[in-house]
Design a protein around this motif. Structure first.
Motif, PDB file in Angstrom:
ATOM      1  N   PRO A 130       4.337   4.231   6.981  1.00 55.52           N
ATOM      2  CA  PRO A 130       4.588   3.100   6.067  1.00 55.52           C
ATOM      3  C   PRO A 130       3.627   3.046   4.859  1.00 55.52           C
ATOM      4  CG  PRO A 130       3.911   2.337   8.272  1.00 55.52           C
ATOM      5  CD  PRO A 130       4.172   3.796   8.378  1.00 55.52           C
ATOM      6  N   VAL A 131       2.378   3.455   5.030  1.00 55.16           N
ATOM      7  CA  VAL A 131       1.444   3.365   3.895  1.00 55.16           C
ATOM      8  C   VAL A 131       1.653   4.510   2.912  1.00 55.16           C
ATOM      9  CG1 VAL A 131      -0.980   3.486   3.205  1.00 55.16           C
ATOM     10  CG2 VAL A 131      -0.305   2.020   5.114  1.00 55.16           C
ATOM     11  N   TYR A 149       3.237   0.580  -5.221  1.00 51.02           N
ATOM     12  CA  TYR A 149       2.326  -0.193  -6.066  1.00 51.02           C
ATOM     13  C   TYR A 149       1.015   0.521  -6.356  1.00 51.02           C
ATOM     14  CZ  TYR A 149       5.403  -4.129  -5.028  1.00 51.02           C
ATOM     15  OH  TYR A 149       6.486  -4.960  -4.908  1.00 51.02           O
ATOM     16  N   GLY A 150       0.798   1.699  -5.776  1.00 57.03           N
ATOM     17  CA  GLY A 150      -0.448   2.402  -6.021  1.00 57.03           C
ATOM     18  C   GLY A 150      -1.619   1.766  -5.289  1.00 57.03           C
ATOM     19  N   THR A 151      -2.809   2.261  -5.578  1.00 57.74           N
ATOM     20  CA  THR A 151      -3.985   1.815  -4.825  1.00 57.74           C
ATOM     21  C   THR A 151      -4.300   0.341  -5.062  1.00 57.74           C
ATOM     22  OG1 THR A 151      -5.485   2.501  -6.586  1.00 57.74           O
ATOM     23  CG2 THR A 151      -5.024   4.103  -4.857  1.00 57.74           C
ATOM     24  N   PRO A 156       3.381  -2.857   4.692  1.00 56.67           N
ATOM     25  CA  PRO A 156       2.327  -1.840   4.792  1.00 56.67           C
ATOM     26  C   PRO A 156       1.687  -1.597   3.421  1.00 56.67           C
ATOM     27  CG  PRO A 156       4.397  -1.039   5.715  1.00 56.67           C
ATOM     28  CD  PRO A 156       4.701  -2.315   5.023  1.00 56.67           C
ATOM     29  N   GLY A 169      -4.720   2.160   0.158  1.00 56.88           N
ATOM     30  CA  GLY A 169      -5.201   2.702  -1.121  1.00 56.88           C
ATOM     31  C   GLY A 169      -6.660   3.021  -0.988  1.00 56.88           C
ATOM     32  N   GLN A 175       5.644   4.412   1.839  1.00 54.24           N
ATOM     33  CA  GLN A 175       6.176   3.253   1.098  1.00 54.24           C
ATOM     34  C   GLN A 175       5.116   2.528   0.272  1.00 54.24           C
ATOM     35  OE1 GLN A 175       8.027   0.449   3.849  1.00 54.24           O
ATOM     36  NE2 GLN A 175       8.478   2.138   5.220  1.00 54.24           N
ATOM     37  N   GLY A 176       3.996   2.168   0.920  1.00 51.18           N
ATOM     38  CA  GLY A 176       2.999   1.318   0.264  1.00 51.18           C
ATOM     39  C   GLY A 176       2.423   1.956  -0.986  1.00 51.18           C
ATOM     40  N   LEU A 177       1.867   3.162  -0.835  1.00 54.06           N
ATOM     41  CA  LEU A 177       1.214   3.806  -1.982  1.00 54.06           C
ATOM     42  C   LEU A 177       2.187   4.160  -3.098  1.00 54.06           C
ATOM     43  CD1 LEU A 177      -1.491   5.995  -0.196  1.00 54.06           C
ATOM     44  CD2 LEU A 177      -1.911   4.219  -1.904  1.00 54.06           C
ATOM     45  N   VAL A 224      -2.548  -2.074  -4.909  1.00 52.75           N
ATOM     46  CA  VAL A 224      -1.868  -2.969  -3.973  1.00 52.75           C
ATOM     47  C   VAL A 224      -2.906  -3.616  -3.047  1.00 52.75           C
ATOM     48  CG1 VAL A 224      -1.454  -1.326  -2.100  1.00 52.75           C
ATOM     49  CG2 VAL A 224       0.207  -3.151  -2.521  1.00 52.75           C
TER      50      VAL A 224
END
Lengths: 575, 79
Positions: free
Chosen positions: A234-235, A243-245, B75, B78, A238-240, A247
């Motif tokens: 998921p990170v 929205y990038g770091t 999730p 970063g 999807q996450g990175l 987030v």
């Protein structure tokens, strides 16, 4: 056949060397730290002829392994006085690897005041005069070099801060679009490059992914499997990419660990205004990009392209930078942050160190907190080399001494990044103990403390933080040697097939029979070598401590202090 | 009881009119759990990865108290 490219700036000799047997299994940080340990006297002056700047692609760089284009830059740090490995994205690593260069070693020091450019191509390497590039910012230098040597070259360069030997100067290289924003930022290695009088290294390679591997089919299968592991988590999946770091801004703020007003509070009321969500909104509305790869072949694409009101582009704005110029200074305006970020990239400074230093200057009353224009004006002094500019380029610890400030967030002379050690105690352990000086990436306990990746350890309690930091520091030392982006760790920590897939890629590439234990032993060995260098340079356990105020002043909203005991901190490296 | 809810990083799309980071005041019966709150907001539980209640991690079955500040995240990572 991979080689070392050794450049002696005292004699001007440029030569390729066979890689001695002992260095063959090493890459990235393992290689830079071992070479620095073997060849640099620990007590030498970081800006003198005996220090060396070592630039090395990781073990997997230049292959089709996903997200494997990280570059390690090493030397003795003028900021900390200890060993340093700074790690960057950008396109230089893959190009160096494809030229068969295992490391560039810059050594010695020229007698005169001339500047040089090191040009590296498939035909060989040569030193060229670079007087015309001296004094220029990194964006212009990169643009000139791409014009002169071809649009696809990688340009490793320093800005005026590096030329002026400032302890917070970084070494940058560019992304595929020519943005000179991919920094090996921390620890002042830009000043080391400046001391060698090398303004730029141009790397021209026709290939990006074609480093030979011994068993291509096996390698391809492992690389494909690893890419899927990254895409499924998921990170990293999807996450990175969304929205990038940056987030992180909101979750660290909500968790009460966002250092605000020079580490006085754990929350900032305008955090959302400088968060990744806001950044993505503004970037897209202005024709920029919310997601972007710092090097070809990255599947996480956590970078971004932020168009600024003046028509220039800041690519990317990372979380650490948004924090150090935002909440840390009580600035709630992304355009101000972008401008400060751009100036740092151009003049050649580490953003985190500059943000911490501005925080100390605000503490001293030199600039007001919350005043973006004042921060920008102060930063513009750096390129002019004025006393204020040099103080700013001198880093947070030096600025604290000059202005008599005791609230200085630094360990081993290096500024503390974007997670307050009282609200994220695992990272506090890492800041205190890593051989690098305060460095969040060296053992990123935010994972288990706040992001619930790789288990959960209560961020506000002292228990289990030492073990967490130890294990992360070991794994990180290996990842930093592999050429993989550290962010693969988010997936590797949660997926038991992650580490075996990395080991499988290494085995297929080098014809080895490594196990997961073997690569973790490499991580341990890296840390031992780095610690030993620091010991010989004069470091003791007294240097493995946080500044006093973290154990004395409570951090709102949780009103906690850093309470991991000194004896426990001394157990981090008990392996 | 009154709760202060914040949603982030894309979860706001499940709540018409919501904006990331903006405090949303809601009334819920005493004894409401995190899961109950998430369900009542129309956010699929599978999309919620991290729940912070007053800045501390909370499980889906945690019972909320009057005035709690509840932050919901998908999730994220970063560094």
């Amino acid at each position: 056949m991979s080689r070392f490219l050794r450049v002696n700036m005292t004699t001007g000799e440029v030569k390729f060397e066979e890689v001695p047997e002992k260095y063959m299994p090493l890459g990235g940080r393992a290689l830079t730290s071992q070479l620095v340990y073997d060849e640099v006297p620990p007590t030498c002056d970081p800006l003198g002829p005996y220090n060396k700047l070592v630039i090395a692609p990781g073990l997997l760089s230049g292959t089709s392994a996903p997200s494997s284009g990280r570059l390690s830059v090493g030397g003795k740090s003028p900021l900390t006085g200890g060993i340093k490995e700074a790690n960057a994205g950008g396109i230089a690593s893959q190009k160096l690897a494809n030229l068969g260069i295992k490391a560039i070693i810059l050594e010695g020091k020229p007698a005169g005041s001339d500047w040089y450019l090191l040009k590296v191509t498939p035909e060989g390497a040569e030193l060229l005069p670079a007087g015309d590039l001296a004094g220029k910012g990194t964006y212009e230098v990169t643009a000139i070099c791409r014009e002169r040597y071809g649009k696809k070259v990688a340009v490793i360069t320093i800005g005026p801060a590096g030329e002026m030997l400032m302890p917070a100067a970084g070494v940058t290289n560019n992304d595929s679009d020519g943005n000179s924003s991919r920094y090996a930022g921390r620890g002042g290695l830009g000043a080391v490059m400046g001391s060698k009088r090398i303004k730029a290294i141009v790397v021209d390679s026709p290939a990006t992914f074609d480093v030979p591997v011994q068993d291509p089919e096996r390698f391809k299968a492992a690389a494909r499997k690893f890419a899927k592991i990254l895409q499924d988590h998921p990170v990293t999946g999807q996450g990175l990419p969304s929205y990038g770091t940056n987030v992180l801004m909101n979750i660290i703020n909500e968790a009460g660990a966002l250092p605000t007003r020079n580490f006085r509070f754990g929350r900032f009321d305008k955090a959302a205004e400088v968060s990744g969500e806001k950044l993505a909104e503004v970037a897209v509305a202005r024709g920029g990009k919310a997601t972007h790869a710092c090097h070809p072949g990255c599947v996480m694409r956590c970078s971004n392209v932020y168009p600024m009101p003046d028509g220039k582009v800041c690519a990317p704005i990372e979380y650490e930078t948004a924090w150090c110029f935002g909440p840390n200074l009580e600035i709630g305006d992304l355009d101000v942050i972008a401008k400060l970020n751009y100036i740092c990239n151009d003049v050649g400074l580490d953003t985190i160190e500059v943000g911490c230093t501005l925080g100390v200057l605000a503490e001293a009353g030199v600039i007001p907190f919350g005043d973006g224009e004042a921060a920008i004006r102060a930063l513009e002094e750096v390129a002019k080399g004025t006393p204020l500019g040099r103080i700013l380029g001198g880093g947070s610890a030096n600025a604290g001494k000059i202005y008599g400030v005791t609230r200085v967030p630094a360990v081993k002379g290096q500024g503390i990044p974007a997670y307050d050690p009282r609200g994220c105690k695992g990272n506090g352990v890492t800041y205190a103990t890593t051989p690098m000086g305060a460095d969040h990436t060296a053992g990123y306990a935010v994972t288990a403390n706040i992001l619930k990746v790789g288990g959960f350890v209560d961020p506000l309690k002292a228990e289990s933080q030492v073990e967490l930091s130890r294990n992360l520091q070991i794994a990180t030392a290996f990842i930093d040697s592999s050429g993989l982006c550290l962010f693969v760790a988010f997936a590797v920590l949660d997926n038991p097939e992650g580490m075996p897939a990395i080991v499988e890629m290494l085995n297929a590439m080098y014809g080895l029979n490594l196990t997961a234990d073997d690569v973790l032993n490499m991580g341990k060995q890296v840390l031992k070598v780095e610690r030993e260098f620091n010991r010989k340079a004069g470091f003791t356990s007294a240097d493995d401590r946080l500044p006093e105020f973290f154990s004395q002043e409570e951090l709102p909203p949780h009103n906690t202090v850093f309470d991991v005991r000194a004896e426990e901190l001394d157990q981090v490296f008990n392996f | 009881m009154r709760l202060e809810v914040r949603v982030f990083s894309g979860l706001e799309k499940f709540m018409p009119g919501a904006r990331f980071g903006q405090a949303i005041e809601v009334e819920r019966p005493e004894g409401t759990t995190v899961a109950g709150l998430v369900d009542s907001l129309g956010i699929p539980r599978s999309q919620v990865f991290t729940v912070l209640v007053n800045g501390r991690h909370a499980a889906m079955d945690a019972v909320l108290q009057p005035g709690d500040r509840v932050s919901l995240f998908p999730p994220v990572g970063g560094g």
